[in-house]
Design a protein around this motif. Sequence first.
Motif, short mmCIF file in Angstrom:
data_model
loop_
_atom_site.label_atom_id
_atom_site.label_comp_id
_atom_site.label_asym_id
_atom_site.label_seq_id
_atom_site.Cartn_x
_atom_site.Cartn_y
_atom_site.Cartn_z
N ALA A 1 45.19 69.83 33.25
CA ALA A 1 46.70 69.11 33.05
C ALA A 1 47.70 69.94 33.57
CB ALA A 1 46.85 69.07 31.59
N THR A 2 47.51 71.03 33.93
CA THR A 2 48.41 72.23 34.73
C THR A 2 48.74 71.31 36.26
OG1 THR A 2 46.54 73.34 35.83
CG2 THR A 2 47.74 74.04 33.77
N TYR A 3 47.82 70.64 36.75
CA TYR A 3 48.18 69.95 38.05
C TYR A 3 49.04 68.55 37.75
CZ TYR A 3 44.40 72.95 39.45
OH TYR A 3 43.68 74.30 39.95
N GLY A 4 48.95 67.90 36.79
CA GLY A 4 49.71 66.84 36.68
C GLY A 4 49.98 65.86 37.47
N GLY A 5 50.90 65.75 38.02
CA GLY A 5 51.17 64.86 39.28
C GLY A 5 50.72 65.02 40.59
N SER A 6 50.28 66.13 40.77
CA SER A 6 49.49 66.76 41.89
C SER A 6 48.45 65.83 42.53
CB SER A 6 49.10 68.18 42.04
OG SER A 6 48.88 68.55 43.13
N GLU A 7 48.16 65.87 43.73
CA GLU A 7 47.07 65.02 44.45
C GLU A 7 46.03 66.05 44.75
OE1 GLU A 7 48.61 62.32 47.45
OE2 GLU A 7 49.57 61.19 45.87
N THR A 8 46.26 67.61 44.89
CA THR A 8 45.46 68.61 45.14
C THR A 8 45.24 69.35 44.10
OG1 THR A 8 46.32 68.52 47.40
CG2 THR A 8 45.14 70.40 46.97
N ASP B 1 46.34 76.81 42.73
CA ASP B 1 47.58 77.61 43.54
C ASP B 1 48.86 76.97 43.02
OD1 ASP B 1 49.43 77.65 45.92
OD2 ASP B 1 47.83 78.30 47.17
N PRO B 2 49.97 77.91 42.97
CA PRO B 2 51.20 77.33 42.48
C PRO B 2 51.67 76.04 43.30
CG PRO B 2 51.02 79.57 42.29
CD PRO B 2 49.87 79.24 43.01
N LEU B 3 51.27 76.13 44.45
CA LEU B 3 51.88 74.81 45.02
C LEU B 3 51.53 73.45 44.76
CD1 LEU B 3 51.32 75.95 48.70
CD2 LEU B 3 53.21 75.70 47.79
N PHE B 4 50.60 73.51 43.75
CA PHE B 4 49.77 72.36 43.58
C PHE B 4 49.92 71.92 41.98
CE2 PHE B 4 47.31 73.77 46.88
CZ PHE B 4 47.79 72.87 47.93
N GLU B 5 50.73 73.08 41.27
CA GLU B 5 50.81 72.79 39.75
C GLU B 5 52.16 72.16 39.28
OE1 GLU B 5 48.20 76.95 39.63
OE2 GLU B 5 50.26 76.94 39.08
N TYR C 1 52.18 71.93 30.63
CA TYR C 1 53.23 73.41 30.99
C TYR C 1 52.83 74.37 29.85
CZ TYR C 1 57.31 76.24 31.25
OH TYR C 1 58.21 77.42 31.57
N SER C 2 52.55 74.26 28.75
CA SER C 2 52.28 75.37 27.90
C SER C 2 50.85 76.11 28.62
CB SER C 2 51.73 74.99 26.65
OG SER C 2 50.59 74.08 26.54
N LYS C 3 50.04 75.34 28.94
CA LYS C 3 49.01 76.07 29.68
C LYS C 3 49.01 76.66 30.89
CE LYS C 3 45.50 75.09 26.82
NZ LYS C 3 44.56 76.09 26.17
N LEU C 4 50.03 75.80 31.80
CA LEU C 4 50.43 76.60 33.23
C LEU C 4 51.11 77.98 32.80
CD1 LEU C 4 50.83 76.66 36.26
CD2 LEU C 4 52.89 74.88 35.70
N LEU C 5 52.07 78.02 31.93
CA LEU C 5 52.79 79.08 31.68
C LEU C 5 51.81 80.27 31.46
CD1 LEU C 5 55.79 79.87 31.86
CD2 LEU C 5 56.05 79.86 29.27
N PHE C 6 50.80 80.11 30.47
CA PHE C 6 50.02 81.19 30.15
C PHE C 6 49.30 81.73 31.50
CE2 PHE C 6 46.13 82.95 28.46
CZ PHE C 6 46.80 84.11 27.77
N ASP C 7 48.97 80.68 32.17
CA ASP C 7 48.29 80.85 33.53
C ASP C 7 49.18 81.99 34.48
OD1 ASP C 7 45.55 79.64 32.92
OD2 ASP C 7 46.17 77.97 34.27
#
Length: 339
Positions: A119-126, A130-134, A142-148
């Motif tokens: 779910a950290t990738y959400g609307g990404s297609e890749t 890598d932060p570019l695709f999150e 977002y809660s999972k991404l912030l801990f990453d």
Amino acid sequence: MTRIVVTGAAGFIGSNIIKGLNARGIDDIIAVDDLTQGDKFLNLADLRISDYVDASVFYEHFAQGCYGQIEAVFHEGACSDTMESNGKYMMDNNYTLSCSLFQSCQKRGARLLYASSAATYGGSETFKEDPLFERPLNVYGYSKLLFDQRMRRECGANFQRAHSGKLGQVVGFRYFNVYGPREQHKGRMASVAFHQFNQFVKDGKVKLFGSYGGYAPGAQMRDFVFIDDVVAVNLWFFDNPAQSGIFNLGTGRAQPFNDVASSVVNAMRELKGEAALPLESIVGAGLIDYIDFPEALRGKYQCYTQADISALRSVGCDHVFSDVKTGVGKYIAEMAGAV
């Protein structure tokens, strides 16, 4: 003797990790959870643990060293409801608590293997680590991404033990669509395969979302990963303490929801001694009921996910993942045996 902590121990992935540890003869396991939902005890009833500690007291006691030397913590405890809108509750459970656990693990010399999410990738297609695709679509992601992101900061830009000096092993697993035994307590958040099995038993057909996001009915695609594969990868990193980082945990192969539905239908037919049918025949026979896409999910739904597992392979994890037909077939056979 190796002492392990598993948080979220009565949950889906946590209980399966304990099962995997038990299969290795490891049973000095402290199970941490909140059993307010009492029926989750069923996920622990057939497993071997040395202690159970309520989540409300564990984290503070662990920080104080109350449990002796802990080899590793498998941190699966979290609010995993992607439709939960209470951001404060989500951040307290999934970010703040995880940060304090990380600090305690470092202080106590315990390795930390934790659940992140695709779910950290959400609307990404890749789907590459890598932060570019999150681009999370909801507060859960977002809660999972912030801990990453916090772990990247704490552990160094390359997030490998060789670059993190004094830090012990830290591994984050970005789980894709996991399915398999011991998820019956999850309600609406249980896998498509689980719901479709019960639909087929009740109504003789399964339900799928209709067309949405430019995809034909049932053609939205996800990376579906069988729980046994998730456990195997967790234990591979447990066996390889020199490896740290954030890793996608999926098969690397996107398959349409129609594949899940046809696998469920054909697995049920096989149990009755009936021949498998191709998707067209299953649809033609009315065994799949395509329903309108829910308004509540519009704009918050990933129509396509496929794990890039090159990072996983690069560190030497060569686990072979089950495809949908194989994994769902095993799962349906187990559920049908329990009915």
